[in-house]
Scaffold this motif. Structure first.
Motif, PDB file in Angstrom:
ATOM      1  N   GLY A 130      40.921-107.786  -1.968  1.00  0.00           N
ATOM      2  CA  GLY A 130      41.797-107.055  -2.876  1.00  0.00           C
ATOM      3  C   GLY A 130      43.154-107.728  -2.846  1.00  0.00           C
ATOM      4  O   GLY A 130      43.266-108.929  -2.624  1.00  0.00           O
ATOM      5  N   THR A 131      44.196-106.948  -3.053  1.00  0.00           N
ATOM      6  CA  THR A 131      45.556-107.469  -3.005  1.00  0.00           C
ATOM      7  C   THR A 131      46.345-106.617  -2.023  1.00  0.00           C
ATOM      8  O   THR A 131      46.336-105.392  -2.134  1.00  0.00           O
ATOM      9  N   SER A 132      47.022-107.254  -1.075  1.00  0.00           N
ATOM     10  CA  SER A 132      47.807-106.486  -0.116  1.00  0.00           C
ATOM     11  C   SER A 132      49.044-107.259   0.304  1.00  0.00           C
ATOM     12  O   SER A 132      49.088-108.485   0.244  1.00  0.00           O
ATOM     13  N   ALA A 133      50.050-106.497   0.713  1.00  0.00           N
ATOM     14  CA  ALA A 133      51.277-107.060   1.266  1.00  0.00           C
ATOM     15  C   ALA A 133      51.688-106.182   2.430  1.00  0.00           C
ATOM     16  O   ALA A 133      51.450-104.971   2.420  1.00  0.00           O
ATOM     17  N   ALA A 134      52.307-106.798   3.435  1.00  0.00           N
ATOM     18  CA  ALA A 134      52.731-106.044   4.612  1.00  0.00           C
ATOM     19  C   ALA A 134      54.021-106.631   5.158  1.00  0.00           C
ATOM     20  O   ALA A 134      54.259-107.834   5.045  1.00  0.00           O
ATOM     21  N   VAL A 138      48.079-101.702  -0.132  1.00  0.00           N
ATOM     22  CA  VAL A 138      46.779-102.300  -0.435  1.00  0.00           C
ATOM     23  C   VAL A 138      46.284-101.808  -1.792  1.00  0.00           C
ATOM     24  O   VAL A 138      46.294-100.610  -2.067  1.00  0.00           O
ATOM     25  N   PHE A 139      45.837-102.761  -2.608  1.00  0.00           N
ATOM     26  CA  PHE A 139      45.163-102.470  -3.870  1.00  0.00           C
ATOM     27  C   PHE A 139      43.748-103.034  -3.742  1.00  0.00           C
ATOM     28  O   PHE A 139      43.586-104.235  -3.547  1.00  0.00           O
ATOM     29  N   ASP A 140      42.729-102.175  -3.829  1.00  0.00           N
ATOM     30  CA  ASP A 140      41.352-102.625  -3.637  1.00  0.00           C
ATOM     31  C   ASP A 140      40.738-103.300  -4.858  1.00  0.00           C
ATOM     32  O   ASP A 140      39.650-103.838  -4.777  1.00  0.00           O
ATOM     33  N   ASP A 141      41.408-103.279  -5.990  1.00  0.00           N
ATOM     34  CA  ASP A 141      40.897-103.868  -7.228  1.00  0.00           C
ATOM     35  C   ASP A 141      40.601-105.351  -7.017  1.00  0.00           C
ATOM     36  O   ASP A 141      41.512-106.153  -6.813  1.00  0.00           O
ATOM     37  N   PRO A 142      39.318-105.775  -7.066  1.00  0.00           N
ATOM     38  CA  PRO A 142      38.990-107.175  -6.812  1.00  0.00           C
ATOM     39  C   PRO A 142      39.344-108.125  -7.957  1.00  0.00           C
ATOM     40  O   PRO A 142      39.215-109.330  -7.819  1.00  0.00           O
ATOM     41  N   PHE A 143      39.792-107.588  -9.088  1.00  0.00           N
ATOM     42  CA  PHE A 143      40.101-108.435 -10.236  1.00  0.00           C
ATOM     43  C   PHE A 143      41.558-108.331 -10.675  1.00  0.00           C
ATOM     44  O   PHE A 143      41.982-109.050 -11.556  1.00  0.00           O
ATOM     45  N   GLY A 144      42.351-107.445 -10.074  1.00  0.00           N
ATOM     46  CA  GLY A 144      43.719-107.226 -10.524  1.00  0.00           C
ATOM     47  C   GLY A 144      44.777-107.874  -9.672  1.00  0.00           C
ATOM     48  O   GLY A 144      45.871-107.335  -9.534  1.00  0.00           O
ATOM     49  N   ALA A 175      46.762-110.520 -10.076  1.00  0.00           N
ATOM     50  CA  ALA A 175      48.019-110.858 -10.766  1.00  0.00           C
ATOM     51  C   ALA A 175      48.818-109.608 -11.105  1.00  0.00           C
ATOM     52  O   ALA A 175      50.040-109.595 -11.000  1.00  0.00           O
ATOM     53  N   GLU A 176      48.129-108.545 -11.505  1.00  0.00           N
ATOM     54  CA  GLU A 176      48.809-107.297 -11.854  1.00  0.00           C
ATOM     55  C   GLU A 176      49.352-106.574 -10.626  1.00  0.00           C
ATOM     56  O   GLU A 176      50.350-105.865 -10.713  1.00  0.00           O
ATOM     57  N   ASN A 177      48.705-106.748  -9.487  1.00  0.00           N
ATOM     58  CA  ASN A 177      49.026-105.938  -8.311  1.00  0.00           C
ATOM     59  C   ASN A 177      49.867-106.611  -7.244  1.00  0.00           C
ATOM     60  O   ASN A 177      50.455-105.941  -6.404  1.00  0.00           O
ATOM     61  N   GLY A 206      47.897-114.865  -4.808  1.00  0.00           N
ATOM     62  CA  GLY A 206      48.679-114.498  -3.625  1.00  0.00           C
ATOM     63  C   GLY A 206      49.418-115.681  -3.032  1.00  0.00           C
ATOM     64  O   GLY A 206      50.569-115.559  -2.603  1.00  0.00           O
ATOM     65  N   MET A 207      48.768-116.829  -3.026  1.00  0.00           N
ATOM     66  CA  MET A 207      49.415-118.022  -2.472  1.00  0.00           C
ATOM     67  C   MET A 207      50.604-118.432  -3.328  1.00  0.00           C
ATOM     68  O   MET A 207      51.663-118.778  -2.810  1.00  0.00           O
ATOM     69  N   ALA A 208      50.448-118.379  -4.640  1.00  0.00           N
ATOM     70  CA  ALA A 208      51.558-118.742  -5.526  1.00  0.00           C
ATOM     71  C   ALA A 208      52.728-117.773  -5.358  1.00  0.00           C
ATOM     72  O   ALA A 208      53.889-118.200  -5.307  1.00  0.00           O
ATOM     73  N   ALA A 209      52.435-116.491  -5.249  1.00  0.00           N
ATOM     74  CA  ALA A 209      53.504-115.501  -5.053  1.00  0.00           C
ATOM     75  C   ALA A 209      54.239-115.766  -3.743  1.00  0.00           C
ATOM     76  O   ALA A 209      55.476-115.789  -3.699  1.00  0.00           O
ATOM     77  N   GLY A 210      53.493-115.990  -2.668  1.00  0.00           N
ATOM     78  CA  GLY A 210      54.115-116.234  -1.367  1.00  0.00           C
ATOM     79  C   GLY A 210      54.919-117.514  -1.314  1.00  0.00           C
ATOM     80  O   GLY A 210      56.030-117.544  -0.781  1.00  0.00           O
ATOM     81  N   LEU A 211      54.374-118.585  -1.882  1.00  0.00           N
ATOM     82  CA  LEU A 211      55.105-119.853  -1.888  1.00  0.00           C
ATOM     83  C   LEU A 211      56.331-119.770  -2.786  1.00  0.00           C
ATOM     84  O   LEU A 211      57.367-120.370  -2.486  1.00  0.00           O
ATOM     85  N   GLY A 212      56.233-118.988  -3.858  1.00  0.00           N
ATOM     86  CA  GLY A 212      57.398-118.779  -4.720  1.00  0.00           C
ATOM     87  C   GLY A 212      58.516-118.062  -3.994  1.00  0.00           C
ATOM     88  O   GLY A 212      59.695-118.451  -4.082  1.00  0.00           O
TER      89      GLY A 212
END
Length: 193
Positions: A10-14, A25-31, A33-35, A72-78
């Motif tokens: 999913g998508t998560s940040a901590a 945590v967002f469990d959406d396996p396809f969202g 970019a949105e999450n 997620g990698m692009a967001a973190g590196l950005g």
């Protein structure tokens, strides 16, 4: 203080500081970019932390499917580049293994195409993988406890704190795809004169 981001499932940040201070945590396996932005914002807000207080970013490197992982990698590196702070990469199966302790187990996660991402561990050390295997190939690990792995940013961050305190190199922030993407570029249209 670390900001950990994972989009391997999913998508998560901590927010991590001597353990998990907050997690979203967002469990959406396809969202992914949105999450991803929402997860980062929620984790910072829950921890009452401003982005300027973050000293490093931890990225989940995979293995994972191509599209979700790169978000997620692009967001973190950005974020790392914009703030001028270090980025650290963590193989997600190592983060899950760290949370399980020193047993003898094989971790697997869905790689799609009826395959699995697999790594095996003994006494806290990775002894195999990461690799892509078919389910039948797990028979080689019959004497290992089999565990289905699912990582999140909290596990990533806790592992990163541990690894950095032990001097383990987390400087590799490249993605672990382990195979080519499901889609490949078109060879182009043939034009006749």
């Amino acid at each position: 203080m670390l900001l950990a981001i994972d989009t391997s499932a999913g998508t998560s940040a901590a927010v991590i500081s001597n353990g998990v201070r907050s997690i979203s945590v967002f469990d959406d396996p396809f969202g992914h970019a949105e999450n991803v932005g929402l997860a980062i914002q929620a984790a910072l807000a829950e921890a009452s932390v401003d982005m300027s207080e973050i000293t490093a970013v931890v990225l989940g490197r995979g293995p994972a499917p191509y599209t979700g992982l790169r978000v997620g990698m692009a967001a973190g590196l950005g974020i790392s580049g914009a703030l001028g702070i270090p980025a650290y990469g963590v193989m997600v199966l190592d983060a899950v293994a760290h949370s399980l302790g020193d047993g003898k187990f094989v971790l697997s996660s869905d790689a799609k195409r009826r395959e699995l991402f697999v790594a095996a561990y003994q006494a806290g050390e990775r002894v195999f993988g990461p690799s892509v295997l078919g389910p039948q190939e797990l028979e080689q690990f019959a004497d290992y406890q089999s565990i289905t792995a699912r990582c999140d940013a909290g596990l990533l961050g806790v592992y990163a704190e541990h690894a950095l305190s032990k001097g383990i190199d987390l400087s590799d922030t490249s993605a672990l795809y382990l195979r080519s993407p499901d889609v490949s570029p078109s060879p182009g249209k043939k034009v006749s004169a």
